[in-house]
Scaffold this motif. Structure first.
Motif, short mmCIF file in Angstrom:
data_model
loop_
_atom_site.label_atom_id
_atom_site.label_comp_id
_atom_site.label_asym_id
_atom_site.label_seq_id
_atom_site.Cartn_x
_atom_site.Cartn_y
_atom_site.Cartn_z
N GLY A 92 -30.65 25.61 125.49
CA GLY A 92 -29.36 26.22 125.71
C GLY A 92 -29.04 27.51 124.98
N ALA A 93 -29.99 28.06 124.23
CA ALA A 93 -29.72 29.32 123.52
C ALA A 93 -29.52 30.45 124.52
CB ALA A 93 -30.86 29.66 122.57
N LEU A 94 -28.50 31.26 124.31
CA LEU A 94 -28.25 32.41 125.17
C LEU A 94 -29.22 33.54 124.89
CD1 LEU A 94 -24.35 32.66 125.12
CD2 LEU A 94 -25.80 31.59 126.85
N ASN A 95 -29.68 33.61 123.65
CA ASN A 95 -30.59 34.68 123.26
C ASN A 95 -31.34 34.22 122.02
OD1 ASN A 95 -31.83 37.25 123.16
ND2 ASN A 95 -29.93 38.22 123.87
N VAL A 96 -32.43 34.89 121.72
CA VAL A 96 -33.24 34.59 120.55
C VAL A 96 -33.50 35.90 119.81
CG1 VAL A 96 -35.42 33.68 119.68
CG2 VAL A 96 -34.35 32.64 121.70
N VAL A 97 -33.20 35.93 118.52
CA VAL A 97 -33.42 37.11 117.69
C VAL A 97 -34.42 36.75 116.60
CG1 VAL A 97 -32.36 38.83 116.19
CG2 VAL A 97 -31.09 37.94 118.15
N LEU A 98 -35.50 37.52 116.51
CA LEU A 98 -36.56 37.24 115.55
C LEU A 98 -36.27 37.93 114.21
CD1 LEU A 98 -39.72 37.66 117.81
CD2 LEU A 98 -38.53 35.54 117.21
N LYS A 99 -36.44 37.17 113.14
CA LYS A 99 -36.33 37.72 111.78
C LYS A 99 -37.62 38.46 111.43
CE LYS A 99 -33.47 34.09 109.65
NZ LYS A 99 -33.48 33.07 108.58
N PRO A 100 -37.52 39.49 110.59
CA PRO A 100 -36.29 40.13 110.13
C PRO A 100 -35.78 41.12 111.17
CG PRO A 100 -38.17 41.21 109.14
CD PRO A 100 -38.72 40.08 109.98
N PHE A 101 -34.50 41.41 111.14
CA PHE A 101 -33.94 42.36 112.09
C PHE A 101 -32.87 43.20 111.40
CE2 PHE A 101 -31.73 38.30 112.42
CZ PHE A 101 -30.40 38.67 112.24
N GLY A 102 -32.62 44.35 111.96
CA GLY A 102 -31.61 45.24 111.43
C GLY A 102 -30.27 45.05 112.10
N HIS A 103 -29.27 45.74 111.59
CA HIS A 103 -27.91 45.61 112.13
C HIS A 103 -27.86 45.95 113.60
CE1 HIS A 103 -23.64 46.15 112.78
NE2 HIS A 103 -23.88 47.38 113.16
N GLN A 104 -28.55 47.03 114.02
CA GLN A 104 -28.44 47.48 115.40
C GLN A 104 -28.95 46.43 116.38
OE1 GLN A 104 -26.76 50.10 116.16
NE2 GLN A 104 -27.04 49.92 118.38
N VAL A 105 -30.01 45.71 116.00
CA VAL A 105 -30.57 44.68 116.88
C VAL A 105 -29.53 43.60 117.15
CG1 VAL A 105 -32.30 42.84 117.05
CG2 VAL A 105 -32.95 45.10 116.19
N LEU A 106 -28.88 43.12 116.09
CA LEU A 106 -27.86 42.09 116.27
C LEU A 106 -26.63 42.66 116.98
CD1 LEU A 106 -26.89 39.22 115.78
CD2 LEU A 106 -26.01 39.96 113.56
N ALA A 107 -26.26 43.88 116.62
CA ALA A 107 -25.08 44.50 117.24
C ALA A 107 -25.25 44.63 118.75
CB ALA A 107 -24.82 45.87 116.62
N GLU A 108 -26.46 44.95 119.21
CA GLU A 108 -26.70 45.06 120.65
C GLU A 108 -26.49 43.73 121.35
OE1 GLU A 108 -30.66 46.49 120.84
OE2 GLU A 108 -30.14 48.56 120.29
N ARG A 109 -26.99 42.65 120.73
CA ARG A 109 -26.81 41.32 121.34
C ARG A 109 -25.35 40.90 121.33
NH1 ARG A 109 -31.69 43.47 120.47
NH2 ARG A 109 -33.34 42.23 121.42
N LEU A 110 -24.64 41.20 120.26
CA LEU A 110 -23.23 40.85 120.19
C LEU A 110 -22.41 41.65 121.19
CD1 LEU A 110 -22.67 40.50 116.33
CD2 LEU A 110 -23.03 38.68 118.02
N ALA A 111 -22.74 42.94 121.35
CA ALA A 111 -22.02 43.76 122.32
C ALA A 111 -22.22 43.23 123.73
CB ALA A 111 -22.49 45.22 122.22
#
Length: 222
Positions: A92-111
């Motif tokens: 059920g995950a909407l997305n998967v983000v691999l560590k380590p990541f920067g602010h822009q990577v997370l910000a794009e998914r949140l946007a």
């Protein structure tokens, strides 16, 4: 505002991710948790809209509790194995983000999540086209609407575009500012950029007294 629960076994990493979330317009951190047990309790008590869920927790894996979350989930993991990604998505995950990541990577998914959330936020019954449109934006990257002038944030630009798209009616700079959570002056700068790029139509709204107000109507496009 979209409420976010941040779950990570490392206290410092949890605070870092929370700080990243708070920098994205339209999001607020409602809580932190560091174990699977605490994450489930916090999700039940705080009712977040979105959970950033770490895979490696000290008591259970994040993917093992994913289906118990009454919220949308973005998995955060250091495990790049294809099976781990498939498992997260299957549960059920909407997305998967691999560590380590920067602010822009997370910000794009949140946007992207904010655009998805905004499209469904005021909807009642949906037709297939509306469902397809909402789901499509979940995995859109944070593409700037144009070559942004120096000092502009692509995340804020995207949030302004989302506000105009989702309103379904023209908005003033004050209306955009209130929706996105920025100042009127900031909203005006981004709206002026969009008007110059031909992405919005500037209209005048005449009231009974005083000067007419400027309104901005989204002209479409991705």
């Amino acid at each position: 505002m979209i409420g976010v629960l941040v779950v990570d076994d490392d206290f410092r990493v949890a605070r870092l991710h929370a700080a990243m979330v708070e920098r994205v317009p339209g999001f607020e951190v409602v809580g932190l948790a560091h174990t699977a047990e605490d994450a489930l309790a916090a999700a039940a008590a705080l009712r977040p809209d979105l959970v950033l869920l770490d895979e490696y927790l000290p008591d259970r894996r994040g993917s093992a509790i994913l289906r118990e979350m009454e919220a949308a989930v973005i998995m955060i993991t250091a495990d790049s194995d294809a099976a781990a990604v498939r498992r997260a998505v299957a549960r059920g995950a909407l997305n998967v983000v691999l560590k380590p990541f920067g602010h822009q990577v997370l910000a794009e998914r949140l946007a992207a999540f904010a655009r998805f959330w905004g499209q469904l936020g005021h909807a009642g019954a949906l037709d297939q086209e509306a469902v397809d449109r909402a789901l499509a934006v979940l995995h859109e990257g944070d593409h700037p609407v144009a070559a942004l002038p120096k000092g502009r944030s692509s995340v804020t630009a995207d949030a302004v575009v989302a506000a105009l798209r989702d309103a379904r009616r023209p908005l003033t700079a004050v209306g955009v500012a209130d929706t996105v959570g920025i100042s009127r002056a900031t909203a005006q700068r981004y709206l002026s950029d969009l008007a110059r790029a031909g992405r919005v139509e500037l209209r005048l709204r005449y009231g009974t007294t005083g000067r007419p107000e400027h309104e901005y109507a989204w002209l479409g496009g991705s």
